[in-house]
Design an enzyme around this catalytic site. Sequence first.
Site, PDB file in Angstrom:
ATOM      1  N   LYS A 193       0.846  -1.201   0.000  1.00 57.91           N
ATOM      2  CA  LYS A 193       0.000   0.000   0.000  1.00 57.91           C
ATOM      3  C   LYS A 193       0.883   1.254   0.000  1.00 57.91           C
ATOM      4  O   LYS A 193       2.092   1.157  -0.074  1.00 57.91           O
ATOM      5  CB  LYS A 193      -0.965  -0.037   1.184  1.00 57.91           C
ATOM      6  CG  LYS A 193      -1.783  -1.337   1.286  1.00 57.91           C
ATOM      7  CD  LYS A 193      -2.849  -1.475   0.191  1.00 57.91           C
ATOM      8  CE  LYS A 193      -3.402  -2.872   0.016  1.00 57.91           C
ATOM      9  NZ  LYS A 193      -4.274  -3.359   1.067  1.00 57.91           N
TER      10      LYS A 193
HETATM   11  C1  LIG Z   1      -5.221  -4.492   1.476  1.00 56.08           C
HETATM   12  C2  LIG Z   1      -6.679  -4.333   1.556  1.00 56.08           C
HETATM   13  C3  LIG Z   1      -7.416  -4.700   2.683  1.00 56.08           C
HETATM   14  C4  LIG Z   1      -6.807  -5.434   3.837  1.00 56.08           C
HETATM   15  O1  LIG Z   1      -5.721  -4.788   4.374  1.00 56.08           O
HETATM   16  P1  LIG Z   1      -4.833  -5.517   5.487  1.00 56.08           P
HETATM   17  O2  LIG Z   1      -4.124  -4.369   6.147  1.00 56.08           O
HETATM   18  O3  LIG Z   1      -3.898  -6.407   4.722  1.00 56.08           O
HETATM   19  O4  LIG Z   1      -5.725  -6.258   6.381  1.00 56.08           O
HETATM   20  C5  LIG Z   1      -8.761  -4.437   2.711  1.00 56.08           C
HETATM   21  N1  LIG Z   1      -9.386  -3.846   1.679  1.00 56.08           N
HETATM   22  C6  LIG Z   1      -8.719  -3.495   0.561  1.00 56.08           C
HETATM   23  C7  LIG Z   1      -9.454  -2.823  -0.542  1.00 56.08           C
HETATM   24  C8  LIG Z   1      -7.349  -3.739   0.458  1.00 56.08           C
HETATM   25  O5  LIG Z   1      -6.699  -3.422  -0.656  1.00 56.08           O
END
Ligand SMILES: *Cc1c(COP(=O)(O)O)cnc(C)c1O
Length: 386
Positions: free
Chosen positions: A188
């Site tokens: 991210k």
């Molecule tokens: C990455 C992601 C999540 C989950 O994030 P984590 O921190 O890995 O639990 C949830 N929703 C979306 C749209 C994502 O891209």
Amino acid sequence: MIPYGRQDITQEDIDAVVAVLRSDFLTQGPCVPAFETAVARHVGAAHGVAVNSATSALHIACLALGLGPGDWLWTTPITFVASANCGLYCGAQIDFADIDPRTYNLCPQALEEKLLAAQAAGRLPKVLVAVHLCGQPCDMEAIHALGQRFGFRIIEDASHAIGGKYKGEFIGSGRYSDITVFSFHPVKIVTTAEGGMAVTNDPQLAEKMALLRSHGITRDPQQMTHPADGPWYYQQIDLGFNYRMTELQAALGISQMQRLDQYVARRHKLAIRYDNLLAALPVTRPWQHPDSYSGLHLYVIRLQLDQIGKSHLEVFESLRQQGIGVNLHYIPVHLQPYCQAMGFKRGDYPEAERYYEEAISLPMFQTMGLDQQDAVLAALRNTLIA
Ligand SMILES: *Cc1c(COP(=O)(O)O)cnc(C)c1O
């Protein structure tokens, strides 16, 4: 292999984490509240509740909004499974509305039609999870208006969208929703290795989420049902979890947040360059809403398959063979076996399924070099026009 996403770790980040390792607190110290303040202040929210993942943040956000058995949570089929699973964790049922073929986000018209049908059937959703796919905000004004009209609460899953703006305000400002959730997974925009945060302007929702993150236990005499037995005393007043973020993660997050605006600006520079370089190829480039500034977590193209003598799979494999770490975000959630077992079928969300047949995520990360971007282009040209 050029990855589709990658973290940026500087010497300052490393020093910040090492300083925590040498300090008194590895968890439940000063860094987590400082990180919450840094994120909340940046995005313009009153409160931040840091947790160990965005998935955990979505779970406690749903619980704080009172989601439970007998309730419905709706979201988009084009998202990571966590956006829907949070409803199931609470014992609620899940459903989806189809996407807009231009933005790939929840389509307000499809949503409205489905809400009218649900109203007639007496099964309106209690919570809607609006996912800002790739970092591009959903049409939150329209979704918020539907929320007012049909009486559902709104969580923004902004896992892709920290640092982005909608109508001039940072995503997370909370103007059109109850709670916004960010992810700090390494792919991210900002990372804490694993981690997430829920931000809100509602002090009661923030208090509830803070309680649920740590076993439902409070040390605040004001929250207790009767006076403390002594200085050792804590009280469990709800059923919570251990979803806490560590001090090491929070220190990394604080350090990373200082580069957020720079990160998003760099992603925009890369996206504009992709837009230009891809103009002559048989692909649909991501449409950008004029009212918004995307966080640009992802750069997704759609193949114009009628103009390409190869299948989606062949194009994907050819790019991987040339060292381009393309990916696909996402397999429609309703096509997952777990969802199919609940009765969802192929054909339920045609726009989402069409998207899945054509989409490819190209590499996009803040440390990506222009030479790497040129290599992506060369591989695409090779695959699509050779
Ligand atoms: C990455 C992601 C999540 C989950 O994030 P984590 O921190 O890995 O639990 C949830 N929703 C979306 C749209 C994502 O891209």
